[in-house]
Design a protein around this motif. Sequence first.
Motif, PDB file in Angstrom:
ATOM      1  N   CYS A   1       0.832  -1.210   0.000  1.00  0.00           N
ATOM      2  CA  CYS A   1       0.000   0.000   0.000  1.00  0.00           C
ATOM      3  C   CYS A   1       0.864   1.256   0.000  1.00  0.00           C
ATOM      4  O   CYS A   1       0.542   2.247  -0.675  1.00  0.00           O
ATOM      5  CB  CYS A   1      -0.923  -0.007   1.217  1.00  0.00           C
TER       6      CYS A   1
ATOM      7  N   LEU B   1       2.228   1.689  -3.563  1.00  0.00           N
ATOM      8  CA  LEU B   1       1.196   2.172  -4.475  1.00  0.00           C
ATOM      9  C   LEU B   1       0.879   3.639  -4.219  1.00  0.00           C
ATOM     10  O   LEU B   1       0.628   4.408  -5.153  1.00  0.00           O
ATOM     11  CB  LEU B   1      -0.068   1.317  -4.328  1.00  0.00           C
ATOM     12  N   TYR B   2       0.895   4.019  -2.945  1.00  0.00           N
ATOM     13  CA  TYR B   2       0.606   5.415  -2.616  1.00  0.00           C
ATOM     14  C   TYR B   2       1.701   6.330  -3.168  1.00  0.00           C
ATOM     15  O   TYR B   2       1.410   7.405  -3.711  1.00  0.00           O
ATOM     16  CB  TYR B   2       0.497   5.569  -1.106  1.00  0.00           C
TER      17      TYR B   2
ATOM     18  N   SER C   1       1.336   6.668  -6.951  1.00  0.00           N
ATOM     19  CA  SER C   1       0.172   7.452  -7.395  1.00  0.00           C
ATOM     20  C   SER C   1       0.270   8.920  -7.010  1.00  0.00           C
ATOM     21  O   SER C   1      -0.526   9.735  -7.495  1.00  0.00           O
ATOM     22  CB  SER C   1      -1.108   6.841  -6.810  1.00  0.00           C
TER      23      SER C   1
END
Length: 271
Positions: A257, A260-261, A264
């Motif tokens: 996570c 991915l953060y 993005s």
Amino acid sequence: MLLRSVVNKLTQAKDVKTNLIQVYLNGIVQTDDRIALKEITRQLQLENTVGDRVFGSFAENLQFLLDALKSGGHTSKPVLFILDEFDLFAHHKNQTLLYNLFDIAQSAQTPICVVGLTCRLDVIELLEKRVKSRFSHRHIHLFNSLPFSEYCDIFKMYLTLPTTFGDKKFAKTWNTNIGDLCQQSAVKDMLKRQYDLNKDFRALQALMVLPVCRLSETHPAITASDFIDSAHHLTMDSKASILHGKRVLLRKLGEICCILYRLSTPSNHGL
């Protein structure tokens, strides 16, 4: 247990013993009305009346039973229907069996009595309106008020082998071990917690399932740790049990996570 003791006390009277007919049904065993009807027919010894007759549908079977019950009058032998796990009968399709039993009892066509046993206090809310209209709305709420000493005695009684057990030597050794087990402080503390949490005998029986299932040639006797593990298993939070042993997976998911953060999130690079 209470109802059984009451019925046994009643049947000590000669007139009651020779006249009363008992029909015992359990919602766990009789999972639908068709199975329940067959069991009622068997306990009322109506197989000879059925003979070679073949019922094409559930409705014909039900009608035959109702006609057999309604054919009696006030001089007929009384029939006591005991429905254990009564709330499960309320889940049967259309509650046909309950409706017809209550209808016969209310109309006084035949001297029958229907007693339902359940742990659910909201069981009346499960009944359909037409069934409620036939119900006498007589409730008896019973709460276990046994002292802790008697609770421990019942625990010991459940685990003790009877004197009629085939292997006398094994029974003596087993009962001695159970007596020693009940005297251990760890077992008493566990029973005290269970007693304060839930005095229901069914919960006590559920506590014994795991220790009994662990018995084997390599583990021939029940130990205090078996009951402690069983109590821990029964009181464990369901969500916590799902996550038990998943720490590595959760850590990896957390790292994914974070990656991915970062991917993005737009970043400004100074020139």
